[in-house]
Design a protein around this motif. Structure first.
Motif, short mmCIF file in Angstrom:
data_model
loop_
_atom_site.label_atom_id
_atom_site.label_comp_id
_atom_site.label_asym_id
_atom_site.label_seq_id
_atom_site.Cartn_x
_atom_site.Cartn_y
_atom_site.Cartn_z
N GLY A 73 1.04 -1.33 0.04
CA GLY A 73 0.01 0.08 0.17
C GLY A 73 0.83 1.19 0.17
O GLY A 73 1.93 1.28 0.05
N GLY A 74 0.11 2.30 0.01
CA GLY A 74 0.64 3.54 0.04
C GLY A 74 1.60 3.84 1.34
O GLY A 74 2.73 4.42 1.18
N SER A 75 1.18 3.30 2.44
CA SER A 75 1.82 3.53 3.59
C SER A 75 3.44 2.74 3.47
O SER A 75 4.30 3.30 3.71
N HIS A 112 -0.61 12.63 5.04
CA HIS A 112 -1.22 11.56 5.64
C HIS A 112 -0.47 10.87 6.87
O HIS A 112 0.82 10.97 6.89
N TRP A 161 0.64 8.09 7.59
CA TRP A 161 1.67 7.15 7.26
C TRP A 161 2.85 7.75 7.49
O TRP A 161 3.89 6.86 8.44
N ASP A 207 4.14 11.93 -1.86
CA ASP A 207 3.04 10.76 -1.76
C ASP A 207 2.09 11.09 -2.60
O ASP A 207 1.28 12.18 -2.59
N ALA A 214 -0.55 8.80 -3.46
CA ALA A 214 -1.11 7.66 -3.11
C ALA A 214 -2.15 7.53 -4.23
O ALA A 214 -2.28 6.40 -5.06
N PHE A 215 -3.42 8.34 -4.21
CA PHE A 215 -4.15 8.42 -5.29
C PHE A 215 -3.82 9.68 -6.34
O PHE A 215 -4.03 9.35 -7.50
N ASP A 241 -0.45 4.24 -5.06
CA ASP A 241 -1.41 3.13 -4.94
C ASP A 241 -1.99 2.75 -6.17
O ASP A 241 -2.38 3.66 -7.09
N HIS A 288 -4.32 0.31 -5.69
CA HIS A 288 -5.92 -0.10 -5.19
C HIS A 288 -6.71 0.91 -4.74
O HIS A 288 -7.66 0.57 -4.17
N LYS A 289 -6.26 1.88 -5.30
CA LYS A 289 -7.30 3.52 -5.23
C LYS A 289 -7.68 3.79 -6.50
O LYS A 289 -8.80 3.18 -6.99
C1 LIG Z 1 -4.27 6.27 1.25
C2 LIG Z 1 -3.65 7.04 1.33
C3 LIG Z 1 -2.04 6.68 1.99
C4 LIG Z 1 -1.90 5.30 2.59
O1 LIG Z 1 -2.07 4.21 1.37
P1 LIG Z 1 -2.49 2.90 1.88
O2 LIG Z 1 -2.72 2.22 0.59
O3 LIG Z 1 -3.82 3.01 2.68
O4 LIG Z 1 -1.31 2.40 2.82
C5 LIG Z 1 -1.17 7.46 2.15
N1 LIG Z 1 -1.24 8.94 1.47
C6 LIG Z 1 -2.44 9.35 0.89
C7 LIG Z 1 -2.65 10.65 0.55
C8 LIG Z 1 -3.62 8.38 1.10
O5 LIG Z 1 -4.43 8.89 0.47
#
Ligand SMILES: *Cc1c(COP(=O)(O)O)cnc(C)c1O
Length: 500
Positions: free
Chosen positions: A153-155, A196, A198, A278, A280-281, A307, A309-310
């Protein structure tokens, strides 16, 4: 050998099916059920509470005796399948949870059936993963020479990125010396207040400590204030600390804001800091022509976490870390062990390069679902769907702005919308209680799943659209539902504030 051990080739139950034909029958049944489940997802509630008796029934003693595959599957279908958190539904917009692509469901089946070990080795799956990472790097305009790794995941991608940054920019050998003892200057890193959570886990886990992470103020658009960041770096340097990294965000979780990544890249170049993004999405805005300018500068990052998965709609878990400097990436994690040698020929030819890019040795074939989904649909289909989600968020904003009883609580530049129902003459406290109750009723009705956040002192209903099943009608019906519930709640008796 102890006397009681089962002798070789004795007549013990086999763990492979005794009868492959009846296994095939069950497999077909499961496949039919999964396809039916996916095809009818919009006809069920977005979420339904887990009944007490079902939850109780899930608490069972360790199954020491065999229940058999058919019986076990029946229990799954009855007690597990109907009760997920709902993110496959067209009106699920909580947190940032992707909707899951059907083709990837099949890919996961194939990946498990094949069950390869993805530390590396001389096998096609390794090259599928390397290809997928190279495609993602190309889509993000990272150089061909960059490195990367699929992860959960993003974390995890962010934690790995900061481990690389720490090793590359500490100014001493962190892997050898660790961070214990006072002989080194304190390392510091920076992100905005909207970073975030993380990042907090990462600095704790990496031994940097929460104090090392400076969370800088944001402007009215929830982007980091670059002037304040510059000042914080200068202050830390003056105090003898050692700034080493800046985290920029493309698409914050709260409001979908994107930092000025060009300005951050310039600042990091001037200050010789590692630039992590970061995304993630939000990084995926890069592949959509209309949104691409928003994330300008992302291609200058030293590392990028994103990610799949988002906003690429793949099932959990799938994310990717990209690192511009392949040597720095490897240097942060590579280890050697006598039992992990690389051969000249045979299975171990090529060694374990993927294990040298992160913390995991045994890794699953996550790449297959990404590879199959990208090839099946083509990148442009994803770009269009991402733009459509942004269009849906804009439709929601329009509806909110056209409604006297609804209030937009933050700018919504991307796919995240924060708003609330406002009842004339109510206090902040009353607004919180009303909107909290409204949120729970929308969720409990099974109609839709938004989540919530706080925008400053204001409790917000939060809609984040990373859903390929959402249609404009879902947004319109949702607004009607919120307004209807808001009116009913504000006309009724006062709602006790649970925080009182
Ligand atoms: C969801 C998210 C994360 C964490 O990603 P995971 O896949 O849930 O571990 C980190 N940063 C942002 C901006 C996110 O939206």
């Amino acid at each position: 050998m102890p006397e009681s051990i089962v002798p070789p080739d004795s007549n013990v139950p086999q763990l492979d099916p005794e009868d492959w034909e009846s296994f095939r029958g069950l497999a077909r049944q499961m496949m039919d059920d999964v396809v039916d489940h996916l095809a009818s997802v919009g006809q069920r509630p977005a979420w339904q509470p887990l009944p007490d008796d079902v939850r109780e029934a899930l608490r069972e003693p360790v199954p020491r005796e065999a229940h058999g595959a058919e019986a076990t599957y029946r229990v799954f279908r009855e007690r597990v399948l109907p009760y997920s958190n709902g993110n496959t539904h067209p009106r699920f917009w909580g947190w940032v949870q992707g909707s899951g692509l059907p083709i990837a469901v099949l890919a996961d089946l194939l990946a498990s059936g094949m069950n390869p070990h993805l530390a590396g080795l001389n096998q096609a799956p390794r090259f599928v993963e390397e290809q997928v990472v190279a495609w993602i790097a190309e889509l993000m305009d990272f150089p061909k020479t960059s490195s990367g790794l699929l992860c959960s995941g993003g974390s995890m991608a962010g934690i790995l990125a900061l481990a690389v940054a720490r090793h590359a920019r500490a100014g001493f050998d962190v892997r050898e010396q660790g961070l214990q003892g006072a002989e080194h200057p304190t390392l510091t890193l920076y992100g905005s207040r909207e970073t975030h959570s993380w990042a907090t886990k990462a600095v704790e886990l990496l031994g940097l400590g929460r104090r090392s992470l400076r969370l800088i103020d944001v402007d009215d658009a929830y982007r980091v204030r670059v002037d304040a960041l510059r000042q914080a770096i200068a202050d830390d340097r003056r105090a003898g600390r050692r700034p080493f990294c800046v985290i920029g965000t493309a698409g914050t979780v709260n409001t979908g804001a994107t930092d000025d990544l060009e300005a951050l890249a310039d600042l990091c170049a001037e200050e010789q800091l590692w630039f992590h993004v970061d995304g993630a999405f939000g990084a995926w805005a890069r592949i959509a022509p209309a949104l691409r300018p928003m994330v300008r500068g992302i291609e200058r990052a030293d590392s990028l976490a994103l990610d799949l998965h988002k906003w690429m709609y793949l099932p959990f878990e799938s994310a990717c870390l990209l690192v511009r400097d392949a040597d720095a990436h490897r240097a942060a994690f590579a280890t050697s062990a006598p039992y992990l040698g690389a051969g000249e020929r045979g299975v171990s030819a090529g060694g374990f390069p993927l294990a040298d890019r992160g913390v995991e040795l045994t890794r699953s074939f996550k790449a297959l679902k990404i590879w199959m989904a990208l090839k099946t649909h083509g990148v442009e289909a994803f770009a269009d769907m991402i733009e459509q989600n942004v269009g849906q968020a804009r439709l929601l904003v329009e509806q909110i702005e056209g409604h006297a009883e609804l209030q937009l609580l933050a700018p919504a530049p991307l796919n995240v919308v924060c708003f609330r129902y406002v009842a004339h003459g109510s206090s902040e406290r009353e607004h919180h209680a009303l909107n909290q109750e409204l949120l729970l009723r929308v969720q409990e009705s099974g109609f839709a799943v938004p989540s919530s956040t706080w925008i400053g002192e204001r409790f917000a209903l939060r809609v984040a659209i990373v859903n390929h099943r959402t249609r404009a009608a879902d947004i319109r019906q949702f607004v009607e539902r919120v307004v209807g519930l808001g009116r009913a709640l504000s006309a009724g008796p006062k709602i006790p504030n649970t925080q009182d």
